[in-house]
Motif scaffolding. Structure first.
Motif, PDB file in Angstrom:
ATOM      1  N   ASN A  12       0.024  -2.389 -12.578  1.00  0.00           N
ATOM      2  CA  ASN A  12       0.847  -1.916 -13.747  1.00  0.00           C
ATOM      3  C   ASN A  12       2.189  -1.311 -13.406  1.00  0.00           C
ATOM      4  O   ASN A  12       3.083  -1.816 -14.150  1.00  0.00           O
ATOM      5  CB  ASN A  12       0.218  -0.659 -14.391  1.00  0.00           C
ATOM      6  CG  ASN A  12      -1.042  -1.142 -15.252  1.00  0.00           C
ATOM      7  OD1 ASN A  12      -1.393  -2.155 -15.622  1.00  0.00           O
ATOM      8  ND2 ASN A  12      -1.990  -0.223 -15.481  1.00  0.00           N
ATOM      9  N   THR A  16       5.738  -3.311 -14.655  1.00  0.00           N
ATOM     10  CA  THR A  16       6.511  -2.513 -15.581  1.00  0.00           C
ATOM     11  C   THR A  16       7.908  -2.172 -14.548  1.00  0.00           C
ATOM     12  O   THR A  16       8.987  -2.445 -15.170  1.00  0.00           O
ATOM     13  CB  THR A  16       5.928  -1.233 -15.715  1.00  0.00           C
ATOM     14  OG1 THR A  16       4.795  -1.452 -16.589  1.00  0.00           O
ATOM     15  CG2 THR A  16       6.666  -0.406 -16.439  1.00  0.00           C
ATOM     16  N   TYR A  17       7.838  -2.069 -13.375  1.00  0.00           N
ATOM     17  CA  TYR A  17       9.036  -1.584 -12.739  1.00  0.00           C
ATOM     18  C   TYR A  17       9.451  -2.590 -11.547  1.00  0.00           C
ATOM     19  O   TYR A  17      10.542  -2.397 -11.039  1.00  0.00           O
ATOM     20  CB  TYR A  17       8.761  -0.029 -12.042  1.00  0.00           C
ATOM     21  CG  TYR A  17       8.317   1.201 -12.927  1.00  0.00           C
ATOM     22  CD1 TYR A  17       9.272   1.128 -13.956  1.00  0.00           C
ATOM     23  CD2 TYR A  17       6.877   1.197 -12.886  1.00  0.00           C
ATOM     24  CE1 TYR A  17       8.604   2.242 -14.726  1.00  0.00           C
ATOM     25  CE2 TYR A  17       6.452   2.207 -13.983  1.00  0.00           C
ATOM     26  CZ  TYR A  17       7.289   2.882 -14.729  1.00  0.00           C
ATOM     27  OH  TYR A  17       6.967   3.782 -15.478  1.00  0.00           O
TER      28      TYR A  17
END
Length: 206
Positions: A12, A16-17
């Motif tokens: 995740n 996301t980053y």
């Protein structure tokens, strides 16, 4: 296998980053075995180089750490490499990245050693997809990893080395540096790679 790494968390974060920081990614027993193995190979460490193939060179104005490439010569190395192989499979299933290899080395930073801001991969010119750093000890002072925002001089995050923490980030996306060490700092730096062999030109491992 000697890990408590949760795939949901790091996948995740990567999605996301583009990077993830996982404290206590591996159990203490394996970390202790790896740092012991790192000390076992101390006589074989050499000054780290920059560049690839014929362009490899030592430039201590850019980096001053010492390295030893893992060669599977101990059970600790084999266990760690098996864990990273499992992560490679997970990354391929999640992101369809076509990763085919993982290479890594021990890195030792003594007082005053550093690695200036750099990219581990240049867009379209490298086979490195994800960079990893596993910390093997917890120095009280110095040796922080600084990750910069993409194409920016602004800092994204500063990571203090803590034994057992695993950092992973996109190699082409994030420039980074290691600030000068004060206390000794030991880690394993590694790269998940894709195969870029074309037209009979073999993709080199480093």
């Amino acid at each position: 296998m000697s890990t408590i790494l949760s795939s949901n968390v790091y996948l995740n974060d990567l999605e996301t980053y583009g990077y993830t920081i996982t404290p206590d990614a591996l159990n203490n027993e394996l970390i202790n075995d790896l740092i012991t193995d790192c000390h076992r190979t101390a006589l074989y460490f050499s000054a780290a180089k920059i560049g690839r193939l014929n362009d490899l060179q030592i430039d201590q104005t850019i980096r001053k750490d010492k390295t030893f490439w893992l060669d599977g010569s101990s059970q600790a190395q084999l266990t760690y490499q098996a864990i990273m192989e499992s992560i490679k499979t997970t990354l391929n299933r999640q992101f369809f990245t076509g990763l085919f290899d993982y290479e890594c080395h021990y890195a030792k930073y003594t007082q005053g050693d550093f690695y200036k801001k750099h990219l581990d991969a240049f867009k379209g010119r490298s086979n490195r997809v994800f960079t990893t750093v596993l910390y093997l000890n917890s120095p009280k002072r110095g040796g922080e990893l600084v990750i910069y925002k993409p194409k920016s001089k602004q800092i994204e995050v500063v990571i203090k080395p803590v034994a057992g923490t695993l950092v992973m980030f996109e190699s082409e996306r994030f420039a980074h540096e290691v600030l000068p060490a004060i206390d000794e700092r030991f880690s394993i730096a590694g790269w998940f790679r894709k195969n870029t062999s074309i037209s009979g030109v073999i993709d080199p491992p480093r």
